[in-house]
Write an enzyme that holds these catalytic residues in place. Structure first.
Site, PDB file in Angstrom:
ATOM      1  N   SER A  94       0.864  -1.180   0.000  1.00  0.00           N
ATOM      2  CA  SER A  94       0.000   0.000   0.000  1.00  0.00           C
ATOM      3  C   SER A  94       0.898   1.227   0.000  1.00  0.00           C
ATOM      4  O   SER A  94       1.967   1.218   0.617  1.00  0.00           O
ATOM      5  CB  SER A  94      -0.929   0.020   1.218  1.00  0.00           C
ATOM      6  OG  SER A  94      -1.854   1.094   1.128  1.00  0.00           O
ATOM      7  N   SER A  95       0.469   2.259  -0.702  1.00  0.00           N
ATOM      8  CA  SER A  95       1.292   3.464  -0.818  1.00  0.00           C
ATOM      9  C   SER A  95       0.407   4.703  -0.914  1.00  0.00           C
ATOM     10  O   SER A  95      -0.765   4.625  -1.297  1.00  0.00           O
ATOM     11  CB  SER A  95       2.177   3.420  -2.077  1.00  0.00           C
ATOM     12  OG  SER A  95       3.168   2.436  -1.985  1.00  0.00           O
ATOM     13  N   SER A  96       1.009   5.820  -0.580  1.00  0.00           N
ATOM     14  CA  SER A  96       0.428   7.113  -0.927  1.00  0.00           C
ATOM     15  C   SER A  96       1.024   7.499  -2.272  1.00  0.00           C
ATOM     16  O   SER A  96       2.163   7.947  -2.363  1.00  0.00           O
ATOM     17  CB  SER A  96       0.767   8.168   0.141  1.00  0.00           C
ATOM     18  OG  SER A  96       0.215   9.421  -0.228  1.00  0.00           O
TER      19      SER A  96
END
Length: 376
Positions: A94-96
């Site tokens: 998961s990432s921004s």
């Protein structure tokens, strides 16, 4: 809201240059969606990530990081950055995503006031908040598969003052309870378009999603839903990609073994697969296979059947390929590459996709042109 954060938001909006999403960029506090820590890539060890904690960074440095137009992983192999006590290895889960890419996605989906939007993959919640700011809370529906990521996003979104419909569940099934939607956007890459998605979009509505494969190449689909329930459209010029939906990831790749199979002359240079569109074409031809490079050779491996191909330059000139197993992987790639080259080697935007209840076809040029079936 600090003056520094407000100034950095203005600078980010200037850098991205989107007229329609400018107010949202100026308003939504990205620093809130990074949570208490993010991962930085280790400069000395590929595939390693070091957690950077908000509490350990001066406010100015943390805000500069938050408003850099860069992607910051928040989870690696299921471990949130705030829960990590030391560097970790693996792939981000998961990432921004960098704000410029988020906005390009929203613009490509042609989202505008009055639209009802279903977002597949809430992630950190930053894109969700941007849509809430522009469209209003009641127009935004977002679904996240990972419980930890979903809880983290909910805290960030509500803490920033937004109240969309947030769902924890399998986004590949969509969210039928509030269908039908005007727009569906996927912030995760998919191997095929899930059959539920077109069913939940109104006639004339659109599906915008990165379509990826097991060779790691992605094309950006923008499809319009017809009154018969089919969806069709072209791939866009933007080479956007997001993390692959977890159930669409490839199986573990078997070890590479040299010298297997019967050798023959190859009609195409294996180095052509270093071109992103060529690799995309090869992926269409053999969607069940994976690719690797090493020792001057190009390897194709199908884990399910044990089929393999090994192609490399021949010292005497030309190229040699060895193929092993029930499927002739290089034969299929060779044919597809030649078809693409005969058409002038167009970019992925020269291809399109048609999704029906019976199957999914990627076509070259127009729907009546050469086509390849996806493993739907």
């Amino acid at each position: 809201m600090s003056d520094t954060a407000a100034t950095l938001r203005l600078e980010l909006a200037d850098k991205i240059g989107s007229v329609s999403w400018r107010k949202a960029l100026e308003t939504v506090p990205r620093e809130r969606f990074l949570g208490e820590a993010v991962y930085r890539p280790d400069k000395n060890r590929f595939g390693w990530w070091t957690p950077v904690r908000r509490a350990d960074a001066p406010e100015g440095a943390w805000l500069a990081l938050a408003y850099a137009n860069e992607t910051w992983p928040t989870q690696v192999e299921g471990l949130l950055a705030e829960d990590s006590t030391r560097p970790v290895s693996g792939y981000p889960s998961s990432s921004s995503t960098l704000p410029g890419l988020v906005v390009r996605m929203l613009e490509a989906a042609e989202i505008e006031e009055g639209n009802k939007v279903l977002e597949i993959g809430t992630g950190t919640g930053y894109s969700t908040a941007l849509m809430c700011q522009r469209l209003g809370n009641d127009a935004v529906f977002s679904i996240e598969y990972d419980p930890l990521v979903a809880a983290r996003a909910r805290d960030a979104i509500t803490g920033a003052g937004y109240a969309p419909t947030l769902v924890e569940g399998d986004g590949l099934r969509g969210y039928a309870e509030n269908a039908k939607y005007d727009r569906l956007i996927a912030t995760c890459s998919v191997r095929t378009i899930p059959r539920e998605w077109p069913q939940q979009i109104r006639v004339g509505g659109t599906i915008t999603a990165p379509l990826s494969g097991w060779m790691g190449e992605t094309a950006f689909a923008h499809l319009t839903v017809a009154d018969d329930g089919t969806a069709s459209g072209r791939f866009l010029e933007d080479d956007l990609s997001f993390m692959t939906a977890r159930s669409h990831l490839p199986p573990p790749r078997p070890p590479l073994v040299r010298g297997l199979g019967i050798a023959r002359e190859s009609r195409v240079d294996p180095s052509v697969l270093q071109d992103r569109t060529a690799l995309w074409v090869a992926q269409l031809a053999i969607p069940q296979a994976q690719v690797a490079w090493g020792d001057g050779a190009t390897f194709l491996v199908d884990a399910s059947t044990g089929s393999r191909a090994e192609a490399q330059p021949d010292p005497a000139g030309g190229w040699t390929v060895r193929q092993h197993g029930p499927l002739k992987l290089w034969d299929a790639v060779e044919k597809a590459i030649e078809t693409w080259q005969e058409a002038g080697s167009p970019h992925k935007s020269g291809f399109g996709l048609t999704v029906t209840r019976e199957g999914q076809r990627v076509w070259l040029g127009n729907p009546a042109g050469p086509n390849w079936s996806l493993p739907a």
